[in-house]
Design an enzyme around this catalytic site. Structure first.
Site, mmCIF file in Angstrom:
data_model
loop_
_atom_site.group_PDB
_atom_site.id
_atom_site.type_symbol
_atom_site.label_atom_id
_atom_site.label_comp_id
_atom_site.label_asym_id
_atom_site.label_seq_id
_atom_site.Cartn_x
_atom_site.Cartn_y
_atom_site.Cartn_z
ATOM 1 N N THR A 106 43.159 29.471 42.962
ATOM 2 C CA THR A 106 43.079 30.629 41.971
ATOM 3 C C THR A 106 44.417 30.717 41.320
ATOM 4 O O THR A 106 45.194 29.677 41.798
ATOM 5 C CB THR A 106 43.303 31.980 42.937
ATOM 6 O OG1 THR A 106 42.293 32.138 43.842
ATOM 7 C CG2 THR A 106 43.705 33.138 42.262
ATOM 8 N N ARG B 185 29.713 37.900 45.491
ATOM 9 C CA ARG B 185 31.048 38.003 46.149
ATOM 10 C C ARG B 185 32.299 38.144 45.408
ATOM 11 O O ARG B 185 32.423 37.315 44.414
ATOM 12 C CB ARG B 185 31.190 36.844 47.094
ATOM 13 C CG ARG B 185 32.441 36.882 47.939
ATOM 14 C CD ARG B 185 33.580 35.980 47.372
ATOM 15 N NE ARG B 185 34.579 35.700 48.250
ATOM 16 C CZ ARG B 185 35.792 35.433 48.101
ATOM 17 N NH1 ARG B 185 36.104 34.934 46.701
ATOM 18 N NH2 ARG B 185 37.024 35.132 48.774
ATOM 19 N N GLY C 230 36.176 38.350 45.646
ATOM 20 C CA GLY C 230 37.631 38.168 46.704
ATOM 21 C C GLY C 230 38.584 39.043 46.292
ATOM 22 O O GLY C 230 38.340 40.292 45.927
ATOM 23 N N ASP C 231 39.762 38.717 46.514
ATOM 24 C CA ASP C 231 41.120 39.739 46.351
ATOM 25 C C ASP C 231 41.454 39.594 44.867
ATOM 26 O O ASP C 231 42.094 40.566 44.346
ATOM 27 C CB ASP C 231 41.924 39.269 47.424
ATOM 28 C CG ASP C 231 42.424 37.784 47.152
ATOM 29 O OD1 ASP C 231 41.714 37.148 46.635
ATOM 30 O OD2 ASP C 231 43.722 37.654 47.267
ATOM 31 N N THR D 111 47.301 33.830 46.409
ATOM 32 C CA THR D 111 46.036 32.927 46.388
ATOM 33 C C THR D 111 45.895 32.574 47.721
ATOM 34 O O THR D 111 46.679 32.596 48.553
ATOM 35 C CB THR D 111 46.634 31.413 45.587
ATOM 36 O OG1 THR D 111 47.612 30.933 46.316
ATOM 37 C CG2 THR D 111 46.681 31.798 44.302
ATOM 38 N N GLY D 112 44.569 32.264 48.261
ATOM 39 C CA GLY D 112 44.312 31.971 49.606
ATOM 40 C C GLY D 112 43.076 32.760 49.701
ATOM 41 O O GLY D 112 42.166 33.110 49.201
ATOM 42 N N GLY E 85 40.873 35.377 50.474
ATOM 43 C CA GLY E 85 40.611 36.476 49.774
ATOM 44 C C GLY E 85 40.268 37.782 50.591
ATOM 45 O O GLY E 85 40.902 38.725 50.467
HETATM 46 N N1 ASP Z 1 41.980 34.282 46.762
HETATM 47 C C1 ASP Z 1 40.635 33.857 46.061
HETATM 48 C C2 ASP Z 1 39.545 34.453 46.470
HETATM 49 O O1 ASP Z 1 39.201 34.607 47.702
HETATM 50 C C3 ASP Z 1 40.678 32.364 46.388
HETATM 51 C C4 ASP Z 1 41.882 31.704 46.369
HETATM 52 O O2 ASP Z 1 42.874 32.239 46.055
HETATM 53 O O3 ASP Z 1 42.050 30.394 46.488
HETATM 54 O O4 ASP Z 1 38.603 34.428 45.671
#
Ligand code: ASP
Length: 416
Positions: free
Chosen positions: A244, A272, A274-275, A295-296, A298
């Protein structure tokens, strides 16, 4: 196929998890272990300033000049994130993003404009590359904040964004490899008459690790994935990646904005979210306080409303770093501190206070030694700072697998 993730998970998850416990014995609160403050944290920082996830580094120079020349803060942040959205080689965002489980790229984005206190967001958008700009268009041209799916796509087309095929050949082949990898129990991948077909192995899976990598690489070659990208493709298939970009920008007048854009979790279930498109999780900006993004993992970030929690923490007097650490502790709390689970979770927050103080904080130090999480910054000097982590050690990729050979973890082609 010689093995599948399903077989693997069935036969050796418990052993793998058990084996992993020791590897994370170093997991401990880094807050008591000399947290490094970036220069600006304790007191006011410099303005103007832009911070972003490290995949925005290459785009900071132009965006910073634009901001310094009087450009709007949200437009400056959007300039940064548009870079990876347009880049077919960045398979975590926009064009070339790794698709969902059906091979369809679905993108999410959101933005907040501090000076006007407005927000826009889109989720699960197909066929439109620059979803961050579409999020801004939702903010500017509708009375809504969030549009999803087909409605969001039709809105984007109405606003002049062209429909295009977002699935690059590279991402399509990675998806196909993933499909084959998971498919010993169906008709995808090699059939009985294929020289690569093997009955499910009864050997302990850990022993077969190198062989598996070799086989997957052979399939990658058959699919036409270029040699230099084969190991990276294998890694993405075995451990579906996230990826992200978030960016926050602050001008010399103290105006501040932020945005986040993503293709989300690789091979996710269609639909789906995510965050990243969630205002308050993937991004939150309050003109009185500052801007934060994530990022991470979600799903974990949604449950702690990460970006909003950080802004509220700063409102109550915490420094950017303390505010971020507190949000990370909430994630730890959600798992009662269980490192057997938390080691599969990771999260990085990018935090910018209205006075220019900033922080990059992560749950773990990175994926492996030599691969730390970073925050990219431009305040007149462009740089990438290593984030401060709450926990010592490295996150493990999900799903649980036996420890990957160290030599592979250090292989630059595997890490691409
Ligand atoms: N946070 C993002 C998600 O869950 C993915 C990411 O940040 O790598 O879609």
């Amino acid at each position: 196929m010689t093995f599948s993730r399903r077989d693997f998970v069935k036969t050796s998850v418990l052993g793998a998890v058990a084996a992993g416990v020791g590897t994370q014995a170093r997991a401990e609160s880094a807050a008591q272990n000399s947290p490094q403050e970036h220069g600006a944290h304790a007191g006011p920082g410099k303005r103007p300033i832009i911070i972003c996830a490290n995949n925005g580094y290459a785009y900071l120079e132009n965006a910073f000049s634009f901001l310094k020349g009087g450009g709007d803060t949200l437009d400056a942040a959007l300039q940064v994130v548009k870079g990876p959205e347009d880049d077919p080689k960045d398979d975590s965002v926009g064009l070339g993003g790794i698709p969902n489980e059906e091979g369809v790229v679905e993108l999410d984005a959101c933005c907040m404009h501090g000076p006007t206190r407005r927000a826009g967001s889109v989720g699960g958008v197909r066929n439109i590359k620059n979803v961050s700009l579409v999020a801004k268009a939702v903010m500017l041209h509708t009375g809504h904040v969030m549009l999803v799916g087909e409605g969001a796509e039709r809105f984007a087309v109405d606003m002049g964004y062209p429909r295009e095929n977002l699935l690059t050949e590279n991402s399509r082949k990675i998806w196909l490899l993933w499909k084959q990898f998971n498919s010993t129990d169906d008709w995808w991948g090699p059939g009985l008459d294929d020289p690569h077909w093997q009955p499910p192995s009864v050997k302990p899976q850990a022993e077969l690790w190198k062989e598996r990598i070799k086989n997957l690489q052979a399939h990658a070659a058959e699919l036409g994935i270029e040699p230099a990208r084969q190991l990276a493709a294998v890694r993405k298939v075995v451990f579906p990646p996230t990826g992200t970009i978030h960016c926050s920008a602050l001008n010399d007048k103290g105006e501040i904005s932020g945005c986040t854009t993503t293709s989300g979790l690789a091979f996710k279930l269609p639909g789906r979210l995510g965050d990243s498109p969630i205002i308050g999780a993937g991004c939150y900006t309050d003109q009185d306080i500052g801007s934060a993004g994530a990022t991470g993992s979600g799903e974990e970030n949604i449950k702690v409303a990460g970006a909003h929690s950080i802004i509220e923490n700063m409102r109550h007097g915490m420094s950017p770093q303390d505010a971020g650490m507190d949000a990370l502790r909430r994630i730890v709390r959600n798992y009662n501190g269980d490192m057997n689970k938390l080691r599969f979770v990771d999260m990085t927050y990018y935090i910018l206070r209205k006075d220019g103080a900033y922080a990059g904080v992560s749950l773990w130090e990175g994926y492996s030694a030599g691969n730390p999480h970073k925050i990219a910054v431009h305040d007149g000097t462009r740089r990438a700072d290593v984030t401060t982590s709450l926990l010592k050690g490295y996150s493990q990729e999900f799903p649980p697998f036996p420890d990957i050979p160290e030599e592979l973890k250090k292989n630059s082609e595997y890490l691409k």
